[in-house]
Design an enzyme around this catalytic site. Structure first.
Site, PDB file in Angstrom:
ATOM      1  N   LYS A  64     -73.586  32.179 -13.898  1.00 34.18           N
ATOM      2  CA  LYS A  64     -73.702  30.779 -14.827  1.00 34.18           C
ATOM      3  C   LYS A  64     -73.115  31.266 -16.010  1.00 34.18           C
ATOM      4  O   LYS A  64     -73.278  32.146 -16.499  1.00 34.18           O
ATOM      5  CB  LYS A  64     -74.996  30.219 -14.643  1.00 34.18           C
ATOM      6  CG  LYS A  64     -75.164  28.608 -15.082  1.00 34.18           C
ATOM      7  CD  LYS A  64     -74.678  27.782 -13.769  1.00 34.18           C
ATOM      8  CE  LYS A  64     -74.636  26.504 -13.938  1.00 34.18           C
ATOM      9  NZ  LYS A  64     -74.653  25.491 -12.614  1.00 34.18           N
ATOM     10  N   ASP A  77     -69.961  21.974 -14.942  1.00 32.64           N
ATOM     11  CA  ASP A  77     -71.523  21.610 -14.805  1.00 32.64           C
ATOM     12  C   ASP A  77     -71.498  20.661 -15.990  1.00 32.64           C
ATOM     13  O   ASP A  77     -70.578  20.063 -16.135  1.00 32.64           O
ATOM     14  CB  ASP A  77     -72.287  22.926 -15.207  1.00 32.64           C
ATOM     15  CG  ASP A  77     -73.815  22.594 -14.856  1.00 32.64           C
ATOM     16  OD1 ASP A  77     -74.151  22.773 -13.619  1.00 32.64           O
ATOM     17  OD2 ASP A  77     -74.797  22.338 -15.745  1.00 32.64           O
TER      18      ASP A  77
HETATM   19  P1  NDP Z   1     -72.254  15.588 -16.179  1.00 35.72           P
HETATM   20  O1  NDP Z   1     -72.047  15.987 -17.704  1.00 35.72           O
HETATM   21  O2  NDP Z   1     -71.224  14.847 -15.692  1.00 35.72           O
HETATM   22  O3  NDP Z   1     -73.486  14.478 -16.496  1.00 35.72           O
HETATM   23  C1  NDP Z   1     -74.767  14.748 -16.760  1.00 35.72           C
HETATM   24  C2  NDP Z   1     -75.564  13.210 -16.697  1.00 35.72           C
HETATM   25  O4  NDP Z   1     -76.981  13.666 -17.075  1.00 35.72           O
HETATM   26  C3  NDP Z   1     -75.376  12.533 -17.974  1.00 35.72           C
HETATM   27  O5  NDP Z   1     -75.479  11.080 -17.325  1.00 35.72           O
HETATM   28  C4  NDP Z   1     -76.124  12.886 -18.890  1.00 35.72           C
HETATM   29  O6  NDP Z   1     -76.483  11.821 -19.867  1.00 35.72           O
HETATM   30  C5  NDP Z   1     -77.427  13.324 -18.411  1.00 35.72           C
HETATM   31  N1  NDP Z   1     -77.995  14.161 -19.006  1.00 35.72           N
HETATM   32  C6  NDP Z   1     -77.646  15.361 -19.497  1.00 35.72           C
HETATM   33  N2  NDP Z   1     -78.636  16.076 -20.106  1.00 35.72           N
HETATM   34  C7  NDP Z   1     -79.707  15.105 -20.158  1.00 35.72           C
HETATM   35  C8  NDP Z   1     -80.929  15.333 -20.905  1.00 35.72           C
HETATM   36  N3  NDP Z   1     -81.418  16.284 -21.652  1.00 35.72           N
HETATM   37  N4  NDP Z   1     -81.681  14.184 -20.935  1.00 35.72           N
HETATM   38  C9  NDP Z   1     -81.410  13.065 -20.158  1.00 35.72           C
HETATM   39  N5  NDP Z   1     -80.099  13.094 -19.617  1.00 35.72           N
HETATM   40  C10 NDP Z   1     -79.251  14.053 -19.503  1.00 35.72           C
HETATM   41  O7  NDP Z   1     -73.103  16.597 -15.522  1.00 35.72           O
HETATM   42  P2  NDP Z   1     -73.136  16.873 -13.869  1.00 35.72           P
HETATM   43  O8  NDP Z   1     -73.437  15.457 -13.081  1.00 35.72           O
HETATM   44  O9  NDP Z   1     -72.142  17.727 -13.329  1.00 35.72           O
HETATM   45  O10 NDP Z   1     -74.545  17.763 -13.767  1.00 35.72           O
HETATM   46  C11 NDP Z   1     -75.691  16.918 -13.690  1.00 35.72           C
HETATM   47  C12 NDP Z   1     -76.660  18.014 -12.985  1.00 35.72           C
HETATM   48  O11 NDP Z   1     -76.313  18.389 -11.589  1.00 35.72           O
HETATM   49  C13 NDP Z   1     -76.965  19.210 -13.660  1.00 35.72           C
HETATM   50  O12 NDP Z   1     -78.415  19.796 -13.455  1.00 35.72           O
HETATM   51  C14 NDP Z   1     -76.029  20.342 -13.079  1.00 35.72           C
HETATM   52  O13 NDP Z   1     -76.536  21.473 -13.135  1.00 35.72           O
HETATM   53  C15 NDP Z   1     -76.137  19.601 -11.317  1.00 35.72           C
HETATM   54  N6  NDP Z   1     -75.172  20.210 -10.657  1.00 35.72           N
HETATM   55  C16 NDP Z   1     -73.846  19.765 -10.910  1.00 35.72           C
HETATM   56  C17 NDP Z   1     -72.880  20.216  -9.988  1.00 35.72           C
HETATM   57  C18 NDP Z   1     -71.657  19.813 -10.107  1.00 35.72           C
HETATM   58  O14 NDP Z   1     -70.709  20.041  -9.245  1.00 35.72           O
HETATM   59  N7  NDP Z   1     -71.108  19.115 -11.287  1.00 35.72           N
HETATM   60  C19 NDP Z   1     -73.245  20.931  -8.880  1.00 35.72           C
HETATM   61  C20 NDP Z   1     -74.704  21.242  -8.462  1.00 35.72           C
HETATM   62  C21 NDP Z   1     -75.539  20.709  -9.600  1.00 35.72           C
HETATM   63  P3  NDP Z   1     -75.472  12.085 -21.452  1.00 35.72           P
HETATM   64  O15 NDP Z   1     -74.374  11.664 -21.083  1.00 35.72           O
HETATM   65  O16 NDP Z   1     -76.206  10.836 -22.215  1.00 35.72           O
HETATM   66  O17 NDP Z   1     -75.775  13.237 -22.113  1.00 35.72           O
HETATM   67  O1  2IT Z   2     -74.842  24.061 -10.332  1.00 36.75           O
HETATM   68  C1  2IT Z   2     -73.805  24.115  -9.429  1.00 36.75           C
HETATM   69  O2  2IT Z   2     -73.721  24.350  -8.332  1.00 36.75           O
HETATM   70  C2  2IT Z   2     -72.572  23.846 -10.055  1.00 36.75           C
HETATM   71  N1  2IT Z   2     -72.517  23.468 -11.320  1.00 36.75           N
HETATM   72  C3  2IT Z   2     -71.368  24.136  -9.437  1.00 36.75           C
HETATM   73  C4  2IT Z   2     -70.917  25.415  -9.152  1.00 36.75           C
HETATM   74  C5  2IT Z   2     -69.288  25.592  -8.635  1.00 36.75           C
HETATM   75  O3  2IT Z   2     -69.160  26.929  -8.705  1.00 36.75           O
HETATM   76  O4  2IT Z   2     -68.928  24.683  -8.080  1.00 36.75           O
END
Ligand code: NDP
Ligand code: 2IT
Length: 446
Positions: free
Chosen positions: A127, A167
């Site tokens: 990461k 992420d």
């Molecule tokens: P994005 O940046 O696209 O979206 C994040 C969302 O969560 C936004 O709506 C954001 O709001 C909100 N958010 C972030 N931080 C906070 C906080 N501290 N308090 C409240 N709301 C918060 O990220 P992703 O959708 O990609 O990721 C979301 C989660 O999923 C994370 O935990 C990530 O690690 C996990 N994840 C992502 C993957 C991926 O492929 N993208 C894969 C597996 C897991 P705001 O815009 O206001 O900050």
């Molecule tokens: O938390 C996760 O699994 C991710 N942010 C995606 C990682 C990836 O390599 O696609």
């Protein structure tokens, strides 16, 4: 914390790697789940697999310096934690958020190793990220930051070495800028990042994969207990990549999405979001990069500074925003509101205390390591697509995603204890991932 078959004082070892609370909670959760597995396996004890998995292979930290639109010099930290490559190249996302510390990335890198192992694909865990805040920055500032970040990162990555992705705060725009800079420095176009824009070798279906996979996992848990998601009321937190596509598939499967949120507050829908509202919201978030407080989706109620968990009645909860966004009281509020299934789209959104509430109340709980593995699994498809110089169809990509998610569900069930008919998916996921990693560590010697 139960003692695990660890030859060191576990608590001191955790502190020595990183004294932060997030990394500690991730390790302690796994220690509880796998101590019985280690105690029953002499080879794991002799090879000291728990300690070897706990300490990352290496931690890379660097300075990122760039110039803002006013001509001022800005300085941020950058990190890449290469946790283990025992199952394949280091693989995991990059997070750009002002809250990012080494602790955040240590916990995410550790969790990633188990998740990636569960996918059954040849990918190790890592990461990275920065305390850079993309919010409020112009496209040019984001581009200059990404270029500066890659100016250092490029020397540490490679398609069979370390393959970063997105992420929080890192989506197609950022990956495009990062990859562009990598191509200019190295003259390679080898697919070293995943989640790329389609024109740069991205995979059809990668954008949807994490959210779709989370819903597929929730469906599998429901099916296993003789139920279905159709007609269920679903609370979702976040409105980013994971949350928006979790909402899309949940609605496609006949569920009613009753909440979404961002860091400013939540929105709720008495009767569930409509397809038109979701399309509008996706455009508002992905293109306009707007805040929910400014969204005028007809019929949505806005709740400033509120998390979704106590706002409305629901059957299913999908926390898809960030770590520790569901604490003990939130979990209790969810249960009071009727929630009986939780699948984590985010990484570790539920605290240990929240998980205990779910356990006590017999809530089906799908941990992030399993439930959100669809994103990284599809990233691995993107690696295959790039390595074979081919183009996958969206249908093929989504079919493969579904079968990986079903397989992860089966692995969890096979490794999980069951209490009063409720499968403990948390323990099942930790054990399933751990056994694959531990067997590989034993096989590779010292
Ligand atoms: P994005 O940046 O696209 O979206 C994040 C969302 O969560 C936004 O709506 C954001 O709001 C909100 N958010 C972030 N931080 C906070 C906080 N501290 N308090 C409240 N709301 C918060 O990220 P992703 O959708 O990609 O990721 C979301 C989660 O999923 C994370 O935990 C990530 O690690 C996990 N994840 C992502 C993957 C991926 O492929 N993208 C894969 C597996 C897991 P705001 O815009 O206001 O900050
Ligand atoms: O938390 C996760 O699994 C991710 N942010 C995606 C990682 C990836 O390599 O696609």
């Amino acid at each position: 914390m139960k003692t695990v078959a660890c030859s060191y004082d576990l608590s001191a070892l955790i502190d020595a790697v990183n004294p932060g609370a997030l990394y500690r909670s991730a390790i302690e959760e796994v220690a509880e789940s796998v101590s019985a597995v280690i105690e029953a396996n002499k080879a794991y004890q002799r090879a000291r697999v728990f300690e070897r998995l706990l300490i990352p292979d290496r931690v890379i930290r660097f300075r990122v310096e760039w110039v803002n639109d006013q001509g001022g010099v800005e300085v941020n930290f950058g990190w890449r934690i290469e946790h283990t490559n025992v199952l394949g190249p280091y693989k995991g996302g990059l997070r750009f958020h002002p809250s990012v510390t080494e602790d955040t990335l240590h916990f995410l890198a550790y969790e990633q190793c188990f998740k990636n192992a569960l996918t059954g694909q040849p990918i190790g865990g890592g990461k990275g990220g920065s305390n850079f805040d993309p919010k409020g920055k112009s496209d040019n500032e984001v581009m200059r930051f990404c270029q500066a970040f890659m100016r250092e990162l490029y020397r540490h990555i490679g398609p069979s070495v370390d393959v970063p992705a997105g992420d929080i705060g890192v989506g197609g725009r950022e990956i495009g800028f990062l990859y562009g800079q990598y191509m200019k420095i190295t003259k390679e176009r080898d697919g070293v990042l995943t989640g790329k824009p389609l024109g740069l070798g991205g995979l059809l279906g990668r954008t949807q994969a994490t959210g779709y996979g989370t819903v597929a996992f929730a469906q599998a848990m429901l099916r296993h207990s003789g139920d279905s998601i159709e007609g269920k009321r679903v609370m979702i937190s976040g409105s980013g990549n994971v949350a928006l596509y979790a909402a899309e598939l949940a609605m496609e499967k006949g569920a009613h999405v009753v909440t979404m949120s961002d860091s400013g507050g939540s929105i709720s829908f008495d009767k569930g979001m409509t397809r038109e509202q979701l399309e509008e919201l996706i455009e508002f978030k992905e293109v306009q990069r707007g805040r929910l407080k400014d969204w005028s989706g007809a019929g949505a109620n806005y709740h400033p500074e509120a998390r979704p968990w106590s706002l409305v009645d629901a059957d299913v909860a999908l926390p898809c925003a960030t770590q520790h966004e569901v604490e003990r009281d939130d979990a209790a509020a969810m249960v009071d509101r009727g929630v009986c299934v939780v699948a984590e789209g985010a990484n570790m959104p539920c605290t240990h205390q929240a998980r205990s509430v779910f356990h006590e109340k017999g809530v089906l709980f799908g941990p992030g390591k399993a439930a959100n593995a669809g994103g990284v699994a599809s990233s691995c498809f993107e690696m295959s697509q790039n390595a074979s110089h081919s183009t996958w169809t969206k249908e093929h990509s989504l079919d493969r995603l579904t079968s990986v998610m079903m397989d992860i569900h089966e692995q969890c069930v096979a490794n999980a204890p069951t209490t009063n008919g409720v499968v403990d998916y948390g323990v099942g996921a930790d054990r399933g991932g751990f056994i694959k990693l531990a067997d590989a560590i034993v096989a590779m010697g010292v």
